[in-house]
Design a protein around this motif. Structure first.
Motif, PDB file in Angstrom:
ATOM      1  N   LEU A   1       3.624  -4.811   3.044  1.00 29.08           N
ATOM      2  CA  LEU A   1       2.579  -5.715   3.105  1.00 29.08           C
ATOM      3  C   LEU A   1       1.426  -4.718   3.212  1.00 29.08           C
ATOM      4  CD1 LEU A   1       3.940  -8.469   5.508  1.00 29.08           C
ATOM      5  CD2 LEU A   1       4.023  -8.485   2.923  1.00 29.08           C
ATOM      6  N   LEU A   2       1.179  -3.783   3.610  1.00 27.28           N
ATOM      7  CA  LEU A   2       0.116  -2.858   4.077  1.00 27.28           C
ATOM      8  C   LEU A   2      -0.653  -2.472   2.602  1.00 27.28           C
ATOM      9  CD1 LEU A   2      -1.877  -1.593   5.892  1.00 27.28           C
ATOM     10  CD2 LEU A   2      -0.401   0.267   6.087  1.00 27.28           C
ATOM     11  N   PRO A   3       0.190  -1.854   1.682  1.00 26.78           N
ATOM     12  CA  PRO A   3      -0.385  -1.676   0.383  1.00 26.78           C
ATOM     13  C   PRO A   3      -0.833  -2.770  -0.399  1.00 26.78           C
ATOM     14  CG  PRO A   3       1.916  -1.143   0.554  1.00 26.78           C
ATOM     15  CD  PRO A   3       1.695  -1.286   2.001  1.00 26.78           C
ATOM     16  N   ILE A   4       0.177  -3.965  -0.138  1.00 26.31           N
ATOM     17  CA  ILE A   4      -0.617  -5.183  -0.845  1.00 26.31           C
ATOM     18  C   ILE A   4      -1.868  -5.498  -0.564  1.00 26.31           C
ATOM     19  CG2 ILE A   4       0.089  -7.489  -1.380  1.00 26.31           C
ATOM     20  CD1 ILE A   4       2.943  -6.826  -1.361  1.00 26.31           C
ATOM     21  N   GLY A   5      -1.986  -5.655   0.852  1.00 28.44           N
ATOM     22  CA  GLY A   5      -3.230  -6.243   1.485  1.00 28.44           C
ATOM     23  C   GLY A   5      -4.383  -5.293   1.005  1.00 28.44           C
TER      24      GLY A   5
END
Length: 368
Positions: free
Chosen positions: A175-179
């Motif tokens: 979720l961190l790289p997507i965000g």
């Protein structure tokens, strides 16, 4: 004496017997750690590129009319897990191979579908939204699907040790790289476009390097260690996924270019995520050569999608151009009719200006 010191195979039968050798070779700590780092970095770059492809405006539009979200839910977490389960039963896989197949079938959509959708004149907004939404839904639905469909092999060691918590943790870490990618798209669109291209190339390079490194670790007997039934599933599963996706879009009465998009989104799985979960959450001695299944799936899903694209370029693109041209001609005809009506309404007389600043009305005759 030497043979008695060797550990037993992880599973019974020919499928299980092929795992011991692969697991021992995976024990090379330096290569294994390097492979883990490569898998982790490749997954981060892929998820960053996915986030960079998502625009907040499109996301809000899809939430108001969540057709893409519904199709991603049905395709990735209803059709594909059930397909993987049925294939594992039909080919009578042992527990280790079955878990690898189920894990791949429960994964969300991958970036390959976005590239292929461009090549078949698909709906790119629909493709990106389906990939992004299935990735977010996987955080909750992927462990649930794994728990449901692994019940058939519940009495085996590999299923009893199935690390659903570690699977959820790996999914949450994406979720961190997507965000971050969504934020880059919002503030720096040009940089986001560049990162999307980099992520696609990273996907191809990572898969090639994984094949090479895994072949080095498992040795020359790599292909022989994998049962023929697993090869058959790697061929049939993406092909059936493409067919299921097209049928699903047909049921929803979507136009042809959207059907092609949903087809590719359903059959193309996020093999990097599957590889990362197998590598980071299972011990090498336990998973053995079945670590190769997502790589085989990636090979065949790419080849079959390439044939799909080739068939479209040869036989389907002309009809797509004719449909598009027909729509443009209809628009031109309507525009011409509108202009003719405007001219007819104002053709009661013409105004001419002569040199001596005099204005004269000249009547025009209308043909009856």
């Amino acid at each position: 004496m030497a043979s008695s010191a060797q550990p037993p195979a992880a599973g019974g039968g020919p499928d299980g017997g092929s795992l011991a050798g692969g697991g021992e070779t995976f024990g090379d700590r330096s290569l294994s750690q390097g492979l883990s780092v490569l898998v982790g970095l490749g997954l981060c770059v892929t998820m960053l590129g996915l986030g960079c492809a998502v625009e907040l405006g499109q996301l809000g539009q899809q939430l108001r009319r969540p057709v893409g979200l519904l199709l991603a839910l049905l395709g990735q977490f209803v059709a594909m897990p059930l397909l993987a389960f049925l294939l594992a039963l039909i080919f009578a896989l042992d527990e280790v191979a079955a878990v690898a197949v189920l894990l791949c079938g429960c994964c969300p959509g991958g970036n390959l579908s976005n590239l292929m959708s461009v090549l078949v004149d698909g709906d790119m907004n629909l493709s990106i939204i389906m990939t992004a939404s299935s990735t977010l839904l996987a955080l909750f639905l992927m462990p649930l699907c794994l728990w449901i469909y692994s019940r058939h092999w519940i009495n085996t060691a590999v299923v009893q040790l199935l690390p659903l918590g570690a699977v959820s943790l790996t999914l949450g870490s994406t979720l961190l790289p997507i965000g971050l990618g969504v934020l880059i798209r919002y503030r720096h669109p040009r940089a986001a476009d560049l990162l999307v291209k980099i992520s696609l190339w990273s996907l191809l390079v990572t898969l090639v390097v994984l094949f090479i490194l895994t072949g080095t670790m498992l040795g020359p007997d790599l292909l022989a260690q994998i049962p023929a039934s697993v090869y058959a599933i790697a061929v049939l599963m993406p092909l059936a996924g493409y067919a299921l996706g097209y049928g699903l879009a047909t049921v929803f009465k979507m136009p042809p270019h959207c059907r092609r998009t949903v087809s590719l989104e359903t059959g193309c799985q996020n093999v990097q995520l599957c590889t990362a979960i197998l590598k980071l959450t299972f011990s090498p001695e336990l998973i053995g050569s079945m670590y190769m299944f997502p790589l085989l799936y990636a090979l065949f899903q790419s080849a079959e999608a390439g044939l799909f694209v080739l068939a479209y370029k040869m036989y389907g693109r002309d009809s797509y151009k004719q449909d598009t041209l027909g729509e443009e001609e209809d628009t031109d005809i309507s525009y011409k009719k509108l202009k003719e009506e405007e001219v007819a309404d104002t053709s009661y007389g013409t105004v001419t200006t002569e040199e001596h600043n005099s204005i004269q009305m000249e009547p025009t005759q209308t043909a009856l």
